[in-house]
Design a protein around this motif. Structure first.
Motif, short mmCIF file in Angstrom:
data_model
loop_
_atom_site.label_atom_id
_atom_site.label_comp_id
_atom_site.label_asym_id
_atom_site.label_seq_id
_atom_site.Cartn_x
_atom_site.Cartn_y
_atom_site.Cartn_z
N HIS A 64 -3.05 -4.40 7.14
CA HIS A 64 -2.02 -3.77 8.14
C HIS A 64 -1.68 -5.17 9.06
CE1 HIS A 64 -0.93 -2.68 12.26
NE2 HIS A 64 -2.04 -3.41 12.85
N TYR A 65 -2.41 -6.16 9.09
CA TYR A 65 -2.18 -7.34 9.97
C TYR A 65 -1.15 -8.34 9.28
CZ TYR A 65 -6.45 -6.06 12.19
OH TYR A 65 -7.54 -5.34 12.98
N LYS A 66 -1.00 -8.11 7.94
CA LYS A 66 0.28 -8.80 7.29
C LYS A 66 1.48 -8.10 7.10
CE LYS A 66 -1.96 -12.82 6.82
NZ LYS A 66 -1.42 -14.07 7.35
N LYS A 67 1.02 -6.68 6.69
CA LYS A 67 2.26 -5.95 6.38
C LYS A 67 2.02 -4.63 6.91
CE LYS A 67 3.91 -7.98 2.29
NZ LYS A 67 5.02 -8.53 2.91
N PRO A 68 2.59 -4.19 8.04
CA PRO A 68 2.15 -2.87 8.62
C PRO A 68 2.53 -1.69 7.71
CG PRO A 68 3.31 -4.36 10.15
CD PRO A 68 3.31 -4.98 8.85
N LEU A 69 3.53 -1.84 6.89
CA LEU A 69 4.13 -0.75 6.11
C LEU A 69 2.81 -0.46 5.23
CD1 LEU A 69 6.15 1.36 5.35
CD2 LEU A 69 7.02 -0.32 3.61
N GLY A 74 -2.22 3.15 4.17
CA GLY A 74 -3.93 3.03 4.45
C GLY A 74 -4.11 4.28 5.32
N GLY A 75 -3.61 4.24 6.36
CA GLY A 75 -3.77 5.35 7.52
C GLY A 75 -3.54 6.96 6.71
N ILE A 76 -2.44 6.98 6.17
CA ILE A 76 -2.37 8.17 5.28
C ILE A 76 -3.42 8.48 4.41
CG2 ILE A 76 -0.80 9.65 3.89
CD1 ILE A 76 1.58 8.05 5.30
N LEU A 77 -3.60 7.47 3.46
CA LEU A 77 -4.78 7.63 2.42
C LEU A 77 -6.25 7.93 3.15
CD1 LEU A 77 -3.97 5.10 0.03
CD2 LEU A 77 -3.83 7.37 -0.33
N LEU A 132 -3.11 4.81 11.61
CA LEU A 132 -1.87 5.11 11.55
C LEU A 132 -0.90 4.98 12.38
CD1 LEU A 132 -0.08 6.35 9.22
CD2 LEU A 132 -0.53 8.69 10.01
N GLY A 133 -1.14 5.53 13.64
CA GLY A 133 0.01 5.29 14.79
C GLY A 133 -0.03 3.78 15.16
N ASN A 134 -0.85 3.01 15.07
CA ASN A 134 -0.81 1.53 15.54
C ASN A 134 0.14 0.76 14.20
OD1 ASN A 134 -1.50 -1.10 16.02
ND2 ASN A 134 -3.41 -0.67 16.98
N SER A 135 -0.06 1.17 12.99
CA SER A 135 0.61 0.59 11.90
C SER A 135 2.11 0.76 12.17
CB SER A 135 0.06 1.00 10.60
OG SER A 135 -1.20 0.53 10.39
N PHE A 136 2.35 2.24 12.40
CA PHE A 136 3.70 2.45 12.63
C PHE A 136 4.31 1.90 13.73
CE2 PHE A 136 6.87 5.64 14.30
CZ PHE A 136 7.71 5.55 13.22
N LYS A 137 3.51 1.83 14.89
CA LYS A 137 3.84 0.88 16.01
C LYS A 137 4.47 -0.55 15.83
CE LYS A 137 1.30 -0.63 19.39
NZ LYS A 137 0.36 -0.67 20.56
N ALA A 138 3.33 -1.13 15.00
CA ALA A 138 3.88 -2.62 14.57
C ALA A 138 4.92 -2.59 13.53
CB ALA A 138 2.39 -3.13 14.11
N TYR A 139 5.03 -1.58 12.72
CA TYR A 139 6.22 -1.62 11.61
C TYR A 139 7.32 -1.61 12.44
CZ TYR A 139 9.41 0.07 8.10
OH TYR A 139 10.44 0.25 7.13
N VAL A 140 7.74 -0.72 13.29
CA VAL A 140 8.69 -0.53 14.16
C VAL A 140 9.14 -1.61 14.96
CG1 VAL A 140 9.85 0.75 16.12
CG2 VAL A 140 8.66 2.09 14.22
#
Length: 150
Positions: A64-69, A74-77, A132-140
């Motif tokens: 997540h720290y390199k690629k939030p997508l 990973g969060g969904i899995l 999952l939400g944190n990764s989505f926020k970083a992706y956006v």
């Protein structure tokens, strides 16, 4: 203002602890699922599939720290593997402890007896949803701050 910023740092550290702890738990669980191969009553295919899901979830949470997508995947899995663990646990209680055909009676027994375990399951779901939400926020945020192509 500095007091407020100090609390934001503590929240950030707590988020890192949640993400790394969940990833370590899934990684440990992913590798120990391969021990199910030794029990002949479990299917080799499902044991390896669950180990793979949990291992990919753990690595996705850490990447997540390199690629939030990939962190979102990973969060969904992670959510999927926790759900599979819960269903597997209820099925195991139904078949080995209660020796009944009713899935609902096994669920009722788990609710009545295993409250501490249910608390841990709720924490795992909460941690996976947070990641999952944190990764989505970083992706956006990454998509919004990316420069426009020319």
């Amino acid at each position: 203002m500095e007091k407020f910023l100090k609390y934001l740092k503590i929240e950030g550290v707590g988020g890192h602890v949640i993400r790394i702890s969940l990833a370590c738990l899934l990684l440990f669980g992913g590798f120990t699922k391969l021990k199910l191969i030794g029990a002949l009553e479990y299917s080799l295919f499902w044991a390896i599939l669950l180990a793979g899901i949990e291992t990919f979830a753990a690595f996705g949470l850490l990447i997540h720290y390199k690629k939030p997508l990939i962190g979102m995947v990973g969060g969904i899995l992670a959510l999927l593997s926790i759900f599979i663990r819960v269903v597997f646990s209820i099925e195991w209680v139904r078949g080995h402890i209660l020796q009944t055909d009713s899935f609902l009676s096994a669920l009722n027994s788990i609710f009545g007896i295993y409250n501490n375990g249910l608390f841990h399951i709720a924490l795992l779901f909460g941690a996976a949803i947070y990641c999952l939400g944190n990764s989505f926020k970083a992706y956006v945020a990454e998509r919004i701050t990316r420069p426009w192509p020319h």
